[in-house]
Design a protein around this motif. Sequence first.
Motif, PDB file in Angstrom:
ATOM      1  N   ALA A  21       0.832  -1.200   0.000  1.00 47.36           N
ATOM      2  CA  ALA A  21       0.000   0.000   0.000  1.00 47.36           C
ATOM      3  C   ALA A  21       0.874   1.261   0.000  1.00 47.36           C
ATOM      4  CB  ALA A  21      -0.930  -0.008   1.210  1.00 47.36           C
ATOM      5  N   ASP A  22       1.978   1.227   0.755  1.00 45.80           N
ATOM      6  CA  ASP A  22       2.886   2.378   0.803  1.00 45.80           C
ATOM      7  C   ASP A  22       3.542   2.623  -0.559  1.00 45.80           C
ATOM      8  OD1 ASP A  22       2.314   2.809   3.465  1.00 45.80           O
ATOM      9  OD2 ASP A  22       4.126   1.817   4.218  1.00 45.80           O
ATOM     10  N   LEU A  23       3.923   1.539  -1.235  1.00 44.83           N
ATOM     11  CA  LEU A  23       4.556   1.675  -2.542  1.00 44.83           C
ATOM     12  C   LEU A  23       3.557   2.191  -3.578  1.00 44.83           C
ATOM     13  CD1 LEU A  23       6.745  -1.569  -2.672  1.00 44.83           C
ATOM     14  CD2 LEU A  23       7.462   0.749  -2.101  1.00 44.83           C
ATOM     15  N   GLN A  24       2.328   1.705  -3.513  1.00 44.26           N
ATOM     16  CA  GLN A  24       1.303   2.175  -4.439  1.00 44.26           C
ATOM     17  C   GLN A  24       1.018   3.661  -4.233  1.00 44.26           C
ATOM     18  OE1 GLN A  24      -1.823  -0.638  -3.482  1.00 44.26           O
ATOM     19  NE2 GLN A  24      -1.382  -1.891  -5.284  1.00 44.26           N
ATOM     20  N   ARG A  25       0.970   4.078  -2.971  1.00 46.04           N
ATOM     21  CA  ARG A  25       0.727   5.483  -2.660  1.00 46.04           C
ATOM     22  C   ARG A  25       1.879   6.354  -3.203  1.00 46.04           C
ATOM     23  NH1 ARG A  25       0.900   5.029   2.407  1.00 46.04           N
ATOM     24  NH2 ARG A  25      -1.183   4.138   2.522  1.00 46.04           N
ATOM     25  N   PHE A  26       3.102   5.870  -3.023  1.00 47.14           N
ATOM     26  CA  PHE A  26       4.284   6.596  -3.504  1.00 47.14           C
ATOM     27  C   PHE A  26       4.196   6.809  -5.015  1.00 47.14           C
ATOM     28  CE2 PHE A  26       8.592   6.427  -5.305  1.00 47.14           C
ATOM     29  CZ  PHE A  26       9.221   7.446  -4.611  1.00 47.14           C
ATOM     30  N   GLU A  28       1.441   6.602  -6.986  1.00 46.88           N
ATOM     31  CA  GLU A  28       0.260   7.385  -7.354  1.00 46.88           C
ATOM     32  C   GLU A  28       0.481   8.879  -7.126  1.00 46.88           C
ATOM     33  OE1 GLU A  28      -2.804   5.616  -5.043  1.00 46.88           O
ATOM     34  OE2 GLU A  28      -2.966   3.824  -6.326  1.00 46.88           O
ATOM     35  N   GLU A  29       1.208   9.234  -6.070  1.00 44.67           N
ATOM     36  CA  GLU A  29       1.496  10.644  -5.791  1.00 44.67           C
ATOM     37  C   GLU A  29       2.310  11.284  -6.906  1.00 44.67           C
ATOM     38  OE1 GLU A  29       3.429  10.474  -2.038  1.00 44.67           O
ATOM     39  OE2 GLU A  29       1.570  10.431  -0.871  1.00 44.67           O
ATOM     40  N   ARG A  30       2.979  10.457  -7.709  1.00 47.54           N
ATOM     41  CA  ARG A  30       3.792  10.959  -8.812  1.00 47.54           C
ATOM     42  C   ARG A  30       3.130  10.691 -10.156  1.00 47.54           C
ATOM     43  NH1 ARG A  30       6.231  10.050  -4.426  1.00 47.54           N
ATOM     44  NH2 ARG A  30       8.130  11.161  -3.821  1.00 47.54           N
ATOM     45  N   GLY A  31       1.845  10.324 -10.109  1.00 49.40           N
ATOM     46  CA  GLY A  31       1.094  10.085 -11.328  1.00 49.40           C
ATOM     47  C   GLY A  31       1.520   8.849 -12.080  1.00 49.40           C
ATOM     48  N   LEU A  32       2.072   7.863 -11.348  1.00 49.78           N
ATOM     49  CA  LEU A  32       2.581   6.643 -11.965  1.00 49.78           C
ATOM     50  C   LEU A  32       1.834   5.428 -11.454  1.00 49.78           C
ATOM     51  CD1 LEU A  32       6.350   7.578 -11.612  1.00 49.78           C
ATOM     52  CD2 LEU A  32       4.990   7.711 -13.712  1.00 49.78           C
ATOM     53  N   ARG A  33       2.044   4.316 -12.143  1.00 48.49           N
ATOM     54  CA  ARG A  33       1.359   3.079 -11.768  1.00 48.49           C
ATOM     55  C   ARG A  33       2.367   1.937 -11.660  1.00 48.49           C
ATOM     56  NH1 ARG A  33      -0.808  -1.290 -14.428  1.00 48.49           N
ATOM     57  NH2 ARG A  33      -0.078  -0.465 -16.434  1.00 48.49           N
ATOM     58  N   ILE A  34       2.184   1.088 -10.657  1.00 48.56           N
ATOM     59  CA  ILE A  34       3.030  -0.100 -10.512  1.00 48.56           C
ATOM     60  C   ILE A  34       2.526  -1.183 -11.457  1.00 48.56           C
ATOM     61  CG2 ILE A  34       3.725  -1.948  -8.935  1.00 48.56           C
ATOM     62  CD1 ILE A  34       3.640   0.116  -6.673  1.00 48.56           C
ATOM     63  N   ALA A  35       3.408  -1.640 -12.330  1.00 57.32           N
ATOM     64  CA  ALA A  35       3.019  -2.618 -13.348  1.00 57.32           C
ATOM     65  C   ALA A  35       2.868  -4.023 -12.783  1.00 57.32           C
ATOM     66  CB  ALA A  35       4.040  -2.626 -14.482  1.00 57.32           C
ATOM     67  N   ALA A  36       3.712  -4.368 -11.801  1.00 59.54           N
ATOM     68  CA  ALA A  36       3.681  -5.723 -11.239  1.00 59.54           C
ATOM     69  C   ALA A  36       4.322  -5.715  -9.863  1.00 59.54           C
ATOM     70  CB  ALA A  36       4.418  -6.702 -12.153  1.00 59.54           C
ATOM     71  N   SER A  37       3.871  -6.646  -9.007  1.00 59.80           N
ATOM     72  CA  SER A  37       4.446  -6.804  -7.668  1.00 59.80           C
ATOM     73  C   SER A  37       4.973  -8.224  -7.523  1.00 59.80           C
ATOM     74  CB  SER A  37       3.390  -6.533  -6.590  1.00 59.80           C
ATOM     75  OG  SER A  37       2.947  -5.192  -6.637  1.00 59.80           O
ATOM     76  N   TYR A  38       6.098  -8.352  -6.854  1.00 60.03           N
ATOM     77  CA  TYR A  38       6.755  -9.639  -6.658  1.00 60.03           C
ATOM     78  C   TYR A  38       6.964  -9.833  -5.158  1.00 60.03           C
ATOM     79  CZ  TYR A  38       7.852  -8.893 -11.614  1.00 60.03           C
ATOM     80  OH  TYR A  38       7.778  -8.640 -12.968  1.00 60.03           O
ATOM     81  N   VAL A  39       6.351 -10.871  -4.609  1.00 61.37           N
ATOM     82  CA  VAL A  39       6.413 -11.111  -3.167  1.00 61.37           C
ATOM     83  C   VAL A  39       7.367 -12.269  -2.893  1.00 61.37           C
ATOM     84  CG1 VAL A  39       5.110 -11.664  -1.080  1.00 61.37           C
ATOM     85  CG2 VAL A  39       4.052 -10.278  -2.878  1.00 61.37           C
ATOM     86  N   GLU A  40       8.385 -11.999  -2.087  1.00 57.94           N
ATOM     87  CA  GLU A  40       9.440 -12.975  -1.778  1.00 57.94           C
ATOM     88  C   GLU A  40       9.271 -13.496  -0.360  1.00 57.94           C
ATOM     89  OE1 GLU A  40      11.759 -15.060  -3.338  1.00 57.94           O
ATOM     90  OE2 GLU A  40      12.783 -13.268  -4.087  1.00 57.94           O
ATOM     91  N   LEU A  65      12.979  -0.757 -10.132  1.00 59.97           N
ATOM     92  CA  LEU A  65      12.761  -1.738  -9.062  1.00 59.97           C
ATOM     93  C   LEU A  65      12.440  -0.923  -7.810  1.00 59.97           C
ATOM     94  CD1 LEU A  65      15.277  -4.617  -8.101  1.00 59.97           C
ATOM     95  CD2 LEU A  65      13.661  -3.556  -6.535  1.00 59.97           C
ATOM     96  N   LEU A  66      11.195  -0.998  -7.363  1.00 55.15           N
ATOM     97  CA  LEU A  66      10.720  -0.173  -6.256  1.00 55.15           C
ATOM     98  C   LEU A  66      10.601  -1.007  -4.986  1.00 55.15           C
ATOM     99  CD1 LEU A  66       9.549   2.594  -5.339  1.00 55.15           C
ATOM    100  CD2 LEU A  66       7.299   1.746  -6.047  1.00 55.15           C
ATOM    101  N   VAL A  67      11.261  -0.551  -3.917  1.00 59.81           N
ATOM    102  CA  VAL A  67      11.212  -1.249  -2.629  1.00 59.81           C
ATOM    103  C   VAL A  67      10.880  -0.258  -1.525  1.00 59.81           C
ATOM    104  CG1 VAL A  67      12.796  -3.125  -3.215  1.00 59.81           C
ATOM    105  CG2 VAL A  67      13.701  -0.984  -2.300  1.00 59.81           C
ATOM    106  N   VAL A  95      17.083   1.408  -9.130  1.00 57.35           N
ATOM    107  CA  VAL A  95      16.549   1.037  -7.821  1.00 57.35           C
ATOM    108  C   VAL A  95      16.041   2.287  -7.121  1.00 57.35           C
ATOM    109  CG1 VAL A  95      17.067   0.059  -5.558  1.00 57.35           C
ATOM    110  CG2 VAL A  95      18.099  -0.946  -7.616  1.00 57.35           C
ATOM    111  N   VAL A  96      14.769   2.248  -6.722  1.00 57.75           N
ATOM    112  CA  VAL A  96      14.160   3.347  -5.973  1.00 57.75           C
ATOM    113  C   VAL A  96      13.630   2.779  -4.661  1.00 57.75           C
ATOM    114  CG1 VAL A  96      12.321   5.087  -5.925  1.00 57.75           C
ATOM    115  CG2 VAL A  96      13.537   4.602  -8.067  1.00 57.75           C
ATOM    116  N   ALA A  97      14.066   3.369  -3.543  1.00 57.94           N
ATOM    117  CA  ALA A  97      13.639   2.911  -2.220  1.00 57.94           C
ATOM    118  C   ALA A  97      13.005   4.074  -1.470  1.00 57.94           C
ATOM    119  CB  ALA A  97      14.827   2.360  -1.429  1.00 57.94           C
ATOM    120  N   LEU A  98      11.909   3.801  -0.787  1.00 54.60           N
ATOM    121  CA  LEU A  98      11.217   4.861  -0.058  1.00 54.60           C
ATOM    122  C   LEU A  98      12.100   5.472   1.016  1.00 54.60           C
ATOM    123  CD1 LEU A  98       8.809   3.741  -1.635  1.00 54.60           C
ATOM    124  CD2 LEU A  98       7.441   3.886   0.438  1.00 54.60           C
ATOM    125  N   ASP A  99      13.006   4.681   1.603  1.00 52.10           N
ATOM    126  CA  ASP A  99      13.873   5.211   2.662  1.00 52.10           C
ATOM    127  C   ASP A  99      15.177   5.795   2.124  1.00 52.10           C
ATOM    128  OD1 ASP A  99      15.091   2.806   1.944  1.00 52.10           O
ATOM    129  OD2 ASP A  99      15.669   2.285   3.993  1.00 52.10           O
TER     130      ASP A  99
END
Length: 206
Positions: A21-26, A28-40, A65-67, A95-99
């Motif tokens: 949810a945090d990554l999607q919000r990040f 969307e705030e920039r007018g972009l969309r996440i194409a796919a999510s990969y859960v490890e 690659l968004l983390v 690589v883009v990381a929220l932190d």
Amino acid sequence: MFIRAYLRASTKEQDASRAKADLQRFAEERGLRIAASYVENESGASLQRPELFRLLSDCQPGDVLLVEQVDRLSRLNAADWEKLKAEIAAKRVRVVALDLPTSHQLIQQGGDEFSARMLDAINGMMLDMLAAIARKDYEDRRRRQTQGIEKAKASGVYKGRPEDTDRNEALMSMLKGGQTWASIVAATGASTSTLARLAKRIKEGP
């Protein structure tokens, strides 16, 4: 450019949902969309992470690659981190990381070549630093855990982690039923190391 979100859920499934949810919000705030999510479901301290390498295999040059945090991507030792960085560089993935605020501009297209190269260099240095800190935190935590166990053993109070027998019985039933490891991991969140241990138990018998 495609944005691909990488989520590690080695502990709690709700953590992955919150991070997603945090990554999607990040984005969307920039007018972009996440194409796919990969859960490890594997540890960040291991290079054996099929979902991460599936993500990289799916990437085209310029993809992101968004983390949520750098430690979601790497708690690797120095040698393995260099191998992962080389793979990321070969795919020309950003690589883009929220932190890691210095990375946030990499998710936006445009800008002159000089600024882009400078930003890549700064971001690379910061990424290395945070990856090294994540590894140190991991090693410190493991060391404290080992010291705590040794102290408890010396005091005669250490009993180890109790086995979740109901869960393991269910997992063994799935293995005996012929379900693939991938489908079991997807359905239960169990790690491949747990499945390997249970498969060995089945093979050895009572």
